[in-house]
Design a protein around this motif. Structure first.
Motif, PDB file in Angstrom:
ATOM      1  N   VAL A   1    -110.127  79.573  78.014  1.00 26.57           N
ATOM      2  CA  VAL A   1    -109.942  81.021  78.206  1.00 26.57           C
ATOM      3  C   VAL A   1    -111.276  81.737  78.079  1.00 26.57           C
ATOM      4  O   VAL A   1    -112.088  81.401  77.206  1.00 26.57           O
ATOM      5  CB  VAL A   1    -108.998  81.634  77.140  1.00 26.57           C
ATOM      6  N   MET A   2    -111.503  82.705  78.943  1.00 27.16           N
ATOM      7  CA  MET A   2    -112.672  83.575  78.793  1.00 27.16           C
ATOM      8  C   MET A   2    -112.350  84.963  79.316  1.00 27.16           C
ATOM      9  O   MET A   2    -111.363  85.153  80.026  1.00 27.16           O
ATOM     10  CB  MET A   2    -113.891  82.975  79.502  1.00 27.16           C
ATOM     11  N   GLY A   3    -113.165  85.922  78.927  1.00 29.51           N
ATOM     12  CA  GLY A   3    -112.949  87.290  79.400  1.00 29.51           C
ATOM     13  C   GLY A   3    -113.277  87.393  80.879  1.00 29.51           C
ATOM     14  O   GLY A   3    -114.089  86.628  81.394  1.00 29.51           O
TER      15      GLY A   3
ATOM     16  N   PRO B   1    -116.213  92.436  73.133  1.00 27.02           N
ATOM     17  CA  PRO B   1    -114.805  92.695  72.779  1.00 27.02           C
ATOM     18  C   PRO B   1    -113.837  91.824  73.585  1.00 27.02           C
ATOM     19  O   PRO B   1    -112.874  91.298  73.034  1.00 27.02           O
ATOM     20  CB  PRO B   1    -114.628  94.179  73.118  1.00 27.02           C
ATOM     21  N   VAL B   2    -114.109  91.646  74.891  1.00 20.31           N
ATOM     22  CA  VAL B   2    -113.153  90.880  75.709  1.00 20.31           C
ATOM     23  C   VAL B   2    -113.102  89.408  75.277  1.00 20.31           C
ATOM     24  O   VAL B   2    -112.081  88.742  75.419  1.00 20.31           O
ATOM     25  CB  VAL B   2    -113.457  91.040  77.221  1.00 20.31           C
ATOM     26  N   SER B   3    -114.188  88.908  74.684  1.00 16.11           N
ATOM     27  CA  SER B   3    -114.162  87.544  74.152  1.00 16.11           C
ATOM     28  C   SER B   3    -113.259  87.467  72.928  1.00 16.11           C
ATOM     29  O   SER B   3    -112.525  86.492  72.738  1.00 16.11           O
ATOM     30  CB  SER B   3    -115.575  87.081  73.777  1.00 16.11           C
ATOM     31  N   LEU B   4    -113.315  88.509  72.100  1.00 14.31           N
ATOM     32  CA  LEU B   4    -112.457  88.534  70.909  1.00 14.31           C
ATOM     33  C   LEU B   4    -110.994  88.751  71.294  1.00 14.31           C
ATOM     34  O   LEU B   4    -110.087  88.273  70.619  1.00 14.31           O
ATOM     35  CB  LEU B   4    -112.930  89.624  69.943  1.00 14.31           C
ATOM     36  N   GLU B   5    -110.777  89.469  72.399  1.00 14.98           N
ATOM     37  CA  GLU B   5    -109.408  89.625  72.908  1.00 14.98           C
ATOM     38  C   GLU B   5    -108.897  88.279  73.441  1.00 14.98           C
ATOM     39  O   GLU B   5    -107.734  87.917  73.247  1.00 14.98           O
ATOM     40  CB  GLU B   5    -109.384  90.692  74.014  1.00 14.98           C
ATOM     41  N   SER B   6    -109.800  87.518  74.081  1.00 15.38           N
ATOM     42  CA  SER B   6    -109.436  86.181  74.567  1.00 15.38           C
ATOM     43  C   SER B   6    -109.095  85.265  73.401  1.00 15.38           C
ATOM     44  O   SER B   6    -108.157  84.472  73.467  1.00 15.38           O
ATOM     45  CB  SER B   6    -110.591  85.566  75.364  1.00 15.38           C
ATOM     46  N   LEU B   7    -109.878  85.401  72.316  1.00 19.84           N
ATOM     47  CA  LEU B   7    -109.621  84.592  71.121  1.00 19.84           C
ATOM     48  C   LEU B   7    -108.230  84.908  70.571  1.00 19.84           C
ATOM     49  O   LEU B   7    -107.499  84.013  70.132  1.00 19.84           O
ATOM     50  CB  LEU B   7    -110.700  84.874  70.068  1.00 19.84           C
ATOM     51  N   SER B   8    -107.876  86.180  70.615  1.00 20.10           N
ATOM     52  CA  SER B   8    -106.579  86.626  70.119  1.00 20.10           C
ATOM     53  C   SER B   8    -105.425  85.891  70.817  1.00 20.10           C
ATOM     54  O   SER B   8    -104.548  85.323  70.167  1.00 20.10           O
ATOM     55  CB  SER B   8    -106.482  88.123  70.419  1.00 20.10           C
ATOM     56  N   ILE B   9    -105.444  85.892  72.137  1.00 21.09           N
ATOM     57  CA  ILE B   9    -104.355  85.255  72.889  1.00 21.09           C
ATOM     58  C   ILE B   9    -104.442  83.734  72.738  1.00 21.09           C
ATOM     59  O   ILE B   9    -103.427  83.048  72.621  1.00 21.09           O
ATOM     60  CB  ILE B   9    -104.362  85.693  74.380  1.00 21.09           C
ATOM     61  N   ALA B  10    -105.668  83.212  72.680  1.00 19.59           N
ATOM     62  CA  ALA B  10    -105.841  81.760  72.521  1.00 19.59           C
ATOM     63  C   ALA B  10    -105.268  81.302  71.184  1.00 19.59           C
ATOM     64  O   ALA B  10    -104.674  80.228  71.081  1.00 19.59           O
ATOM     65  CB  ALA B  10    -107.325  81.397  72.619  1.00 19.59           C
TER      66      ALA B  10
ATOM     67  N   ASN C   1    -101.777  88.415  80.904  1.00 15.42           N
ATOM     68  CA  ASN C   1    -101.100  87.700  79.823  1.00 15.42           C
ATOM     69  C   ASN C   1    -101.135  86.199  80.114  1.00 15.42           C
ATOM     70  O   ASN C   1    -101.218  85.777  81.270  1.00 15.42           O
ATOM     71  CB  ASN C   1     -99.642  88.159  79.701  1.00 15.42           C
ATOM     72  N   ILE C   2    -101.105  85.420  79.055  1.00 17.84           N
ATOM     73  CA  ILE C   2    -100.926  83.967  79.168  1.00 17.84           C
ATOM     74  C   ILE C   2     -99.903  83.622  78.093  1.00 17.84           C
ATOM     75  O   ILE C   2    -100.031  84.070  76.951  1.00 17.84           O
ATOM     76  CB  ILE C   2    -102.234  83.190  78.873  1.00 17.84           C
ATOM     77  N   TYR C   3     -98.869  82.877  78.449  1.00 17.42           N
ATOM     78  CA  TYR C   3     -97.908  82.519  77.407  1.00 17.42           C
ATOM     79  C   TYR C   3     -97.330  81.126  77.621  1.00 17.42           C
ATOM     80  O   TYR C   3     -97.455  80.542  78.695  1.00 17.42           O
ATOM     81  CB  TYR C   3     -96.807  83.575  77.288  1.00 17.42           C
TER      82      TYR C   3
ATOM     83  N   LEU D   1    -110.000  75.905  74.415  1.00 18.29           N
ATOM     84  CA  LEU D   1    -111.400  76.321  74.329  1.00 18.29           C
ATOM     85  C   LEU D   1    -111.488  77.799  74.673  1.00 18.29           C
ATOM     86  O   LEU D   1    -110.871  78.247  75.633  1.00 18.29           O
ATOM     87  CB  LEU D   1    -112.248  75.586  75.371  1.00 18.29           C
ATOM     88  N   VAL D   2    -112.267  78.525  73.898  1.00 16.59           N
ATOM     89  CA  VAL D   2    -112.543  79.923  74.252  1.00 16.59           C
ATOM     90  C   VAL D   2    -114.043  80.054  74.480  1.00 16.59           C
ATOM     91  O   VAL D   2    -114.837  79.665  73.623  1.00 16.59           O
ATOM     92  CB  VAL D   2    -112.101  80.899  73.140  1.00 16.59           C
ATOM     93  N   PHE D   3    -114.414  80.558  75.647  1.00 16.75           N
ATOM     94  CA  PHE D   3    -115.827  80.766  75.958  1.00 16.75           C
ATOM     95  C   PHE D   3    -116.228  82.178  75.538  1.00 16.75           C
ATOM     96  O   PHE D   3    -115.584  83.149  75.931  1.00 16.75           O
ATOM     97  CB  PHE D   3    -116.059  80.566  77.462  1.00 16.75           C
ATOM     98  N   PHE D   4    -117.275  82.257  74.721  1.00 18.85           N
ATOM     99  CA  PHE D   4    -117.685  83.558  74.175  1.00 18.85           C
ATOM    100  C   PHE D   4    -118.937  84.092  74.849  1.00 18.85           C
ATOM    101  O   PHE D   4    -119.878  83.360  75.104  1.00 18.85           O
ATOM    102  CB  PHE D   4    -117.958  83.436  72.662  1.00 18.85           C
TER     103      PHE D   4
END
Lengths: 394, 269
Positions: free
Chosen positions: A153-155, A76-85, A181-183, A63-66
């Motif tokens: 994940v969230m910003g 932007p930080v939400s879209l960065e979270s989406l990227s890693i998610a 980072n999350i991996y 889940l990504v919280f926007f």
């Protein structure tokens, strides 16, 4: 004198258990205990869920919280979270879901359709305004409980600093905040273990954590990743989530909302001129404003000018303020404390102007000028004006 | 009116100390502060400041208890928190709270157990985060553990008869929230450092009551003593070696001109 509410489940409390660290089990062991409560919060069954097939892949879904602004622009930080998610979801072969909670979400939802997201859960309700974090946390908790994702994940924002611990503690889930980072560690003993990396000790040390709860929450530092790519075509199902929040559910009541100045847009600025203790006084910042004006930039600051009241807290760049990565960052009279560096080190070009050659800021700067900013900046402004004139820009 | 405020303050190694002082012990999986002074967590000084401002207004009617949790806590350091106007100190010192052993769950539920032992309180104030682990979860977690409301990013509070009005400082707005006591308040980080005590206040602080508890003295709910987040690795951040190009020149004009030229070549200007 007010009383104390007792909210705990009571397990093991009546006989004052004796505690000791059990390193083999990596937890505290107890020698005198009633019965340790084991159940996590109840999990609703798939058949009762309004979210359909979300459960088929619940162990690997994310889940990504926007968050978004009033115009429906996604942070932007939400879209960065989406990227890693997205990277993690692809590695786990799981679904990626978006959650957006607030009021008047139509524009933001339409925007979300342009990203690679399987389902969008939208809770559009006036009770969930940005000023009511308890409502937002309650709804996010409910959605998380129903979807049972592996990861949320969230910003790392003012809102998530409030709601993420509320959701985590309610669900008994782990929370790693301000991650860089999350991996997925495919070599670990536990298969496909999630690893959370974050700077600790003001960035002097990096720590890696793993989660031992079914659901893991994480907030992501700004500018740790490139934002996800927007697609021209629209996709993803929109699922409306009913919000059932009673006005008197929370003890807190909003009495007044005062809108301060407009957002300084530090986060979006391509050029940032930042001043530190070396600027000397509030008046010194007017020179920085002039430089920012000729470059079309925004003025920021390190911690001392905020503490001295020369600059507003919203201008703070660093660990407890904004994390930014503009095209050009000019640090004026900033010594380069690690807390400040954490907020700007990813900038494309860093210029430092400082009296002292030994200032730590020069360790991260691409270009440095040693000298008195009060002499250098006015000349710099003139030079930039000349260049812009020659290019027909002024 | 009598009001008891508990301020939670953590002892941390000075976050502004030089990077080389933070030494990683890989075997013990911990960070050893070498020649780094312990200080009061700067974020918690904001919390203390909020409490002291309430006391300024109501004087003797207000009691401020400083509560700290950790391992190898220095009493003389914590007395610095008493000096500007707090009344008593409670220290929870146990190896169980040494670095890397307690995550936010263990901390929040242990503090909650301490609050139950303290029993009478109206207001709990905490800083936004610690300067060592920077998790920022303890205030909300403690409120959850005590089933109390939590208000975050608070820059000031006004105490009414049985409630408070807290002002939250957000990016472009301020929100005033009213809430009945007891309540947990997380201080914003832009309130300012705590005031300097007078010499007589410093001397008086040495005579204020100090209570020391160990984990065994608390009835900690065992369900919450297992960490949710487990530390697995520590390392030093990659050193940036940018090889800063120093731009000089016979005159300021020459240096400025040379910088502009370089930024133009980099397609920045």
């Amino acid at each position: 004198m007010a009383g104390v509410c007792d909210a705990t489940n009571g397990a093991g409390r009546s006989n004052a258990p004796t505690l000791g660290w059990d390193s083999s089990a990596d937890c505290w062991s107890v020698t005198n205990i009633c019965s340790p409560s084991t159940a996590l919060s109840s999990i609703s069954l798939a058949s009762e869920s309004p979210y359909g097939n979300a459960f088929e892949t619940r162990s690997s879904s994310i889940l990504v919280f926007f968050e978004h602004n009033h115009d429906g622009d996604i942070y932007p930080v939400s879209l960065e979270s989406l990227s890693i998610a997205r990277v993690i979801a692809d590695q786990l072969n799981g679904h990626l879901y978006a959650v957006i909670i607030g009021k008047d979400l139509r524009a933001a939802c339409e925007e979300l359709h342009h990203y690679r997201i399987d389902k969008i859960f939208a809770a559009d309700n006036p009770a969930c305004s940005e000023n009511q974090p308890e409502s937002i946390a309650t709804v996010l908790t409910q959605i998380t409980e129903d979807v049972q994702p592996r990861l949320v994940v969230m910003g790392d924002t003012l809102l998530s600093q409030d709601i993420a611990p509320r959701v985590a503690f309610t669900l008994n889930a782990s929370l790693a905040t301000a991650c860089s980072n999350i991996y997925v560690d495919s070599h670990s003993i536990a298969p496909q273990q999630l690893v959370f990396t974050k700077p600790i000790y003001s960035g002097n040390v990096v720590a890696e954590f793993t989660s031992v709860s079914n659901i893991a929450l994480a907030t992501l530092r700004s500018k740790a990743f490139m934002p996800a790519k927007r697609m021209a075509s629209a996709n993803g199902d929109l699922i409306t989530v009913d919000v059932n929040i009673k006005p008197k559910q929370f003890l807190t009541k909003i009495r007044e909302v005062v809108d301060d100045k407009e957002d300084n847009n530090l986060d979006q600025a391509e050029v940032v001129i930042s001043g530190g203790r070396g600027v000397g006084n509030a008046e010194g910042f007017s020179l920085l404003n002039d430089l920012a004006a000729v470059l079309g930039g925004v003025v920021g600051s390190s911690r001392p000018p905020v503490d001295y009241g020369w600059m507003p807290p919203s201008s703070l760049i660093g660990q407890s303020g904004n994390t930014i990565a503009p095209k050009l960052y000019i640090a004026v009279g900033i010594s380069g404390a690690i807390q400040h560096l954490m907020g700007m080190v990813s900038s494309r070009i860093i210029v430092a102007i400082n009296k002292s050659q030994d200032a730590d800021i020069f360790d991260v700067a691409h270009y440095g000028i040693i000298g008195d900013y009060a002499q250098i900046v006015p000349v710099l402004i003139e030079r930039i004006k000349k260049l812009k004139q020659s290019k027909g820009l002024l | 009116m009598s009001l008891r405020i508990v301020v939670c303050i953590k002892q941390v190694p000075d976050p502004e100390a030089h990077s080389s002082g933070f030494i990683i012990n890989e075997d013990a999986l911990c960070v050893e502060a070498n020649d780094i002074a312990s200080i009061l967590n700067p974020f918690d000084e904001n919390a203390l400041d909020i409490a002291l401002k309430v006391k300024d207004q109501y004087q003797e009617e207000v009691t401020i208890t400083v509560l700290t949790l950790g391992h190898n806590i220095s009493i003389s350091l914590m007395q610095k928190a008493l000096a500007p106007g707090a009344d008593e100190l409670i220290i929870i010192d146990d190896e169980l709270f040494a670095f890397g052993r307690a995550d936010s769950y263990v901390t929040a539920y242990s503090l909650a157990a301490a609050m139950r032992k303290i029993e009478n309180y109206d207001l709990i104030v905490l800083g936004r985060q610690s300067a060592d682990l920077n998790a920022g979860q303890t205030a909300v977690g403690l409120a959850h553990a005590l089933n109390l409301p939590a208000i975050t990013m608070v820059s000031s509070i006004e105490v009414k008869k049985e409630s408070i009005i807290a002002e939250r400082s957000l990016l472009s707005r301020r929100v005033k929230i009213e809430c009945p006591m007891p309540v947990v308040v997380m201080a914003d980080s832009n309130i300012g450092m705590v005031r300097y005590p007078t010499l007589s206040q410093i001397l008086a602080s040495k005579k204020k009551p100090v209570t020391i508890w160990r984990a065994n003295d608390l009835e900690i709910d065992i369900h919450y003593t297992q960490r949710r987040l487990v530390l697995r690795k520590l390392y030093k951040p990659e050193q940036l070696n940018r090889d800063c190009i120093f731009i000089g020149g016979a005159t300021v004009e020459e240096a400025a001109g040379s910088l502009v030229e370089r930024l133009r070549n980099d397609h920045i200007l």
